[in-house]
Design a protein around this motif. Structure first.
Motif, mmCIF file in Angstrom:
data_model
loop_
_atom_site.group_PDB
_atom_site.id
_atom_site.type_symbol
_atom_site.label_atom_id
_atom_site.label_comp_id
_atom_site.label_asym_id
_atom_site.label_seq_id
_atom_site.Cartn_x
_atom_site.Cartn_y
_atom_site.Cartn_z
ATOM 1 N N GLN A 59 0.860 -1.173 -0.114
ATOM 2 C CA GLN A 59 -0.047 0.254 0.077
ATOM 3 C C GLN A 59 0.757 1.147 -0.043
ATOM 4 O OE1 GLN A 59 -3.336 -0.520 -0.474
ATOM 5 N NE2 GLN A 59 -2.815 -2.654 -0.246
ATOM 6 N N ARG A 60 2.296 1.006 0.101
ATOM 7 C CA ARG A 60 3.111 2.359 0.345
ATOM 8 C C ARG A 60 3.489 2.747 -0.922
ATOM 9 N NH1 ARG A 60 8.488 2.556 3.778
ATOM 10 N NH2 ARG A 60 8.801 4.888 4.061
ATOM 11 N N THR A 61 3.142 3.735 -1.431
ATOM 12 C CA THR A 61 3.563 4.453 -3.069
ATOM 13 C C THR A 61 4.291 5.744 -2.748
ATOM 14 O OG1 THR A 61 1.220 5.228 -3.104
ATOM 15 C CG2 THR A 61 1.536 3.065 -4.007
ATOM 16 N N GLU A 62 4.553 6.328 -1.826
ATOM 17 C CA GLU A 62 5.336 7.381 -1.728
ATOM 18 C C GLU A 62 6.295 7.246 -0.603
ATOM 19 O OE1 GLU A 62 3.025 11.012 -1.376
ATOM 20 O OE2 GLU A 62 2.213 10.815 -3.407
ATOM 21 N N MET A 63 7.398 7.968 -0.693
ATOM 22 C CA MET A 63 8.405 7.869 0.201
ATOM 23 C C MET A 63 9.262 9.199 0.357
ATOM 24 S SD MET A 63 10.065 4.017 -0.704
ATOM 25 C CE MET A 63 11.061 4.117 0.751
ATOM 26 N N PRO A 64 9.544 9.727 1.332
ATOM 27 C CA PRO A 64 10.246 10.925 1.508
ATOM 28 C C PRO A 64 11.512 10.940 0.673
ATOM 29 C CG PRO A 64 10.284 9.848 3.688
ATOM 30 C CD PRO A 64 9.365 9.048 2.785
ATOM 31 N N LEU A 65 12.005 11.793 0.097
ATOM 32 C CA LEU A 65 13.422 11.795 -0.228
ATOM 33 C C LEU A 65 14.478 12.373 0.724
ATOM 34 C CD1 LEU A 65 12.635 13.576 -3.954
ATOM 35 C CD2 LEU A 65 13.101 11.252 -3.110
ATOM 36 N N ALA A 66 14.024 13.020 1.922
ATOM 37 C CA ALA A 66 14.963 13.330 2.644
ATOM 38 C C ALA A 66 14.283 13.442 4.029
ATOM 39 C CB ALA A 66 15.305 14.760 2.525
ATOM 40 N N THR A 67 14.884 13.046 5.183
ATOM 41 C CA THR A 67 14.548 13.205 6.547
ATOM 42 C C THR A 67 15.455 14.165 7.383
ATOM 43 O OG1 THR A 67 15.990 11.403 7.457
ATOM 44 C CG2 THR A 67 13.901 10.720 6.517
ATOM 45 N N ARG A 68 15.298 14.410 8.450
ATOM 46 C CA ARG A 68 16.213 15.556 9.286
ATOM 47 C C ARG A 68 17.550 14.865 9.249
ATOM 48 N NH1 ARG A 68 14.621 14.026 15.461
ATOM 49 N NH2 ARG A 68 15.757 12.039 15.121
ATOM 50 N N ASP A 69 18.078 13.582 8.886
ATOM 51 C CA ASP A 69 19.154 13.055 9.123
ATOM 52 C C ASP A 69 19.773 13.074 7.614
ATOM 53 O OD1 ASP A 69 18.968 12.514 11.668
ATOM 54 O OD2 ASP A 69 17.935 10.295 11.074
ATOM 55 N N GLY A 70 19.159 13.559 6.623
ATOM 56 C CA GLY A 70 19.500 13.641 5.308
ATOM 57 C C GLY A 70 18.972 13.144 4.157
ATOM 58 N N PRO A 71 19.623 12.716 3.112
ATOM 59 C CA PRO A 71 18.703 12.068 1.911
ATOM 60 C C PRO A 71 18.563 10.574 2.242
ATOM 61 C CG PRO A 71 20.728 13.179 1.151
ATOM 62 C CD PRO A 71 20.895 13.411 2.624
ATOM 63 N N THR A 72 17.353 10.096 1.926
ATOM 64 C CA THR A 72 16.891 8.698 2.187
ATOM 65 C C THR A 72 17.757 7.990 1.151
ATOM 66 O OG1 THR A 72 15.207 8.828 0.675
ATOM 67 C CG2 THR A 72 14.794 9.299 3.161
ATOM 68 N N ALA A 73 17.683 6.616 1.275
ATOM 69 C CA ALA A 73 18.348 5.542 0.464
ATOM 70 C C ALA A 73 17.497 5.766 -1.100
ATOM 71 C CB ALA A 73 18.048 4.125 1.093
ATOM 72 N N ILE A 74 16.099 5.764 -1.135
ATOM 73 C CA ILE A 74 15.845 5.934 -2.282
ATOM 74 C C ILE A 74 16.101 7.468 -3.095
ATOM 75 C CG2 ILE A 74 13.414 7.154 -1.701
ATOM 76 C CD1 ILE A 74 13.751 4.349 -4.310
ATOM 77 N N ALA A 75 16.313 8.229 -2.434
ATOM 78 C CA ALA A 75 16.972 9.700 -3.142
ATOM 79 C C ALA A 75 18.230 9.363 -3.523
ATOM 80 C CB ALA A 75 16.974 10.762 -1.823
ATOM 81 N N GLN A 76 18.914 8.630 -2.710
ATOM 82 C CA GLN A 76 20.451 8.454 -3.131
ATOM 83 C C GLN A 76 20.351 7.539 -4.543
ATOM 84 O OE1 GLN A 76 21.858 7.038 0.503
ATOM 85 N NE2 GLN A 76 23.153 8.938 0.594
ATOM 86 N N ALA A 77 19.486 6.550 -4.703
ATOM 87 C CA ALA A 77 19.516 5.824 -5.662
ATOM 88 C C ALA A 77 18.783 6.552 -6.922
ATOM 89 C CB ALA A 77 18.286 4.370 -5.387
ATOM 90 N N LEU A 78 17.880 7.342 -6.635
ATOM 91 C CA LEU A 78 17.300 8.291 -7.733
ATOM 92 C C LEU A 78 18.391 9.194 -8.419
ATOM 93 C CD1 LEU A 78 13.815 9.074 -6.611
ATOM 94 C CD2 LEU A 78 14.393 7.686 -8.425
ATOM 95 N N ALA A 79 19.465 9.588 -7.526
ATOM 96 C CA ALA A 79 20.674 10.360 -7.950
ATOM 97 C C ALA A 79 21.976 9.609 -8.541
ATOM 98 C CB ALA A 79 21.251 11.263 -6.817
ATOM 99 N N ALA A 80 21.337 8.211 -8.699
ATOM 100 C CA ALA A 80 22.341 7.098 -9.385
ATOM 101 C C ALA A 80 23.581 6.983 -8.167
ATOM 102 C CB ALA A 80 22.931 7.622 -10.768
ATOM 103 N N GLN A 81 23.109 6.969 -7.211
ATOM 104 C CA GLN A 81 24.236 6.615 -6.120
ATOM 105 C C GLN A 81 24.214 5.235 -5.727
ATOM 106 O OE1 GLN A 81 24.034 9.502 -3.162
ATOM 107 N NE2 GLN A 81 24.811 11.105 -4.541
ATOM 108 N N SER A 82 25.190 4.703 -5.593
ATOM 109 C CA SER A 82 24.874 3.059 -4.726
ATOM 110 C C SER A 82 25.767 3.143 -3.431
ATOM 111 C CB SER A 82 25.383 1.954 -5.713
ATOM 112 O OG SER A 82 26.731 2.083 -5.975
ATOM 113 N N GLY A 83 25.241 2.083 -2.679
ATOM 114 C CA GLY A 83 26.238 2.017 -1.488
ATOM 115 C C GLY A 83 25.127 1.153 -0.330
ATOM 116 N N VAL A 84 25.689 1.167 0.740
ATOM 117 C CA VAL A 84 24.946 0.245 1.863
ATOM 118 C C VAL A 84 24.584 1.144 2.938
ATOM 119 C CG1 VAL A 84 25.432 -1.638 3.606
ATOM 120 C CG2 VAL A 84 26.508 -1.859 1.562
ATOM 121 N N ALA A 85 23.385 0.593 3.576
ATOM 122 C CA ALA A 85 22.775 1.626 4.604
ATOM 123 C C ALA A 85 22.258 0.592 5.833
ATOM 124 C CB ALA A 85 21.590 2.681 4.220
ATOM 125 N N LEU A 86 22.435 1.110 6.872
ATOM 126 C CA LEU A 86 21.928 0.458 8.019
ATOM 127 C C LEU A 86 20.541 1.125 8.401
ATOM 128 C CD1 LEU A 86 25.305 -0.603 9.813
ATOM 129 C CD2 LEU A 86 23.547 -1.988 8.433
#
Length: 196
Positions: free
Chosen positions: A169-196
């Motif tokens: 049911q979840r079709t929207e995700m924030p691109l940033a939180t107070r801690d910075g860009p979310t994982a999906i924002a980084q993926a949309l910016a063509a970045q890759s990596g590992v997050a905990l």
């Protein structure tokens, strides 16, 4: 991963070709001629019949469906089933192209204007099936019990995403939180990596 990368490469070649299809169809001399006649005389029945026949034949060769509009934005011809998308994801670097999801299948809607010498005669909209993308989404949902694949596009401060197996049911995700860009924002910016 190799299978996923091969399918991704196929989509990277296929989607730009499909996006060009409405322009190619709309550049046909007969389509331009008859849309020009409709621009001069909106009720011209023979022009409407010609365009309707041409679109019906074209849809039988590849697109799932199509629509043609005149210079005033009125529907002139329609072929194939109506769009039943429950979610639309515009492609950010492709004007007039949108990925559609109807809960089962992914399709691509491509729209382009028909113009001659700078004069707008109308527009062509074609919808194409994307079986490779549909299979990728289905495969990710059925194969990986601890993983997830997301298909998203930015839309203001959020990313709009196709439903996921773990969060249907979840079709929207924030691109940033107070801690910075979310994982999906980084993926949309063509970045890759590992997050905990």
């Amino acid at each position: 991963r190799l299978s996923f990368n091969n399918r991704q490469a196929l989509l990277a070649r296929e989607i730009p070709e499909l996006i060009r299809e409405p322009r190619d169809f709309g550049s046909r001399p007969g389509i331009q001629r008859e849309l020009g006649r409709l621009r001069a005389n909106p009720g011209e029945r023979s022009a409407q019949r010609f365009i309707d026949t041409a679109l019906t034949r074209h849809v039988s060769t590849g697109p799932v469906s199509g629509r043609i509009f005149d210079a005033r934005g009125r529907l002139v011809a329609s072929a194939g089933p109506a769009d039943d998308a429950v979610l639309e994801l515009p492609l950010p670097r492709a004007d007039g192209a949108t990925l559609l999801w109807n809960g089962r299948l992914a399709t691509l809607r491509a729209v382009d204007a028909v113009e001659v010498n700078g004069v707008r005669l109308g527009s062509v909209e074609l919808i194409y099936a994307l079986p490779v993308l549909t299979e990728m989404l289905r495969g990710a949902q059925e194969t990986y019990t601890s993983g997830e694949m997301q298909l998203c596009a930015p839309s203001g401060p959020v990313a709009r995403c196709l439903p996921m197996r773990l969060a249907p049911q979840r079709t929207e995700m924030p691109l940033a939180t107070r801690d910075g860009p979310t994982a999906i924002a980084q993926a949309l910016a063509a970045q890759s990596g590992v997050a905990l």
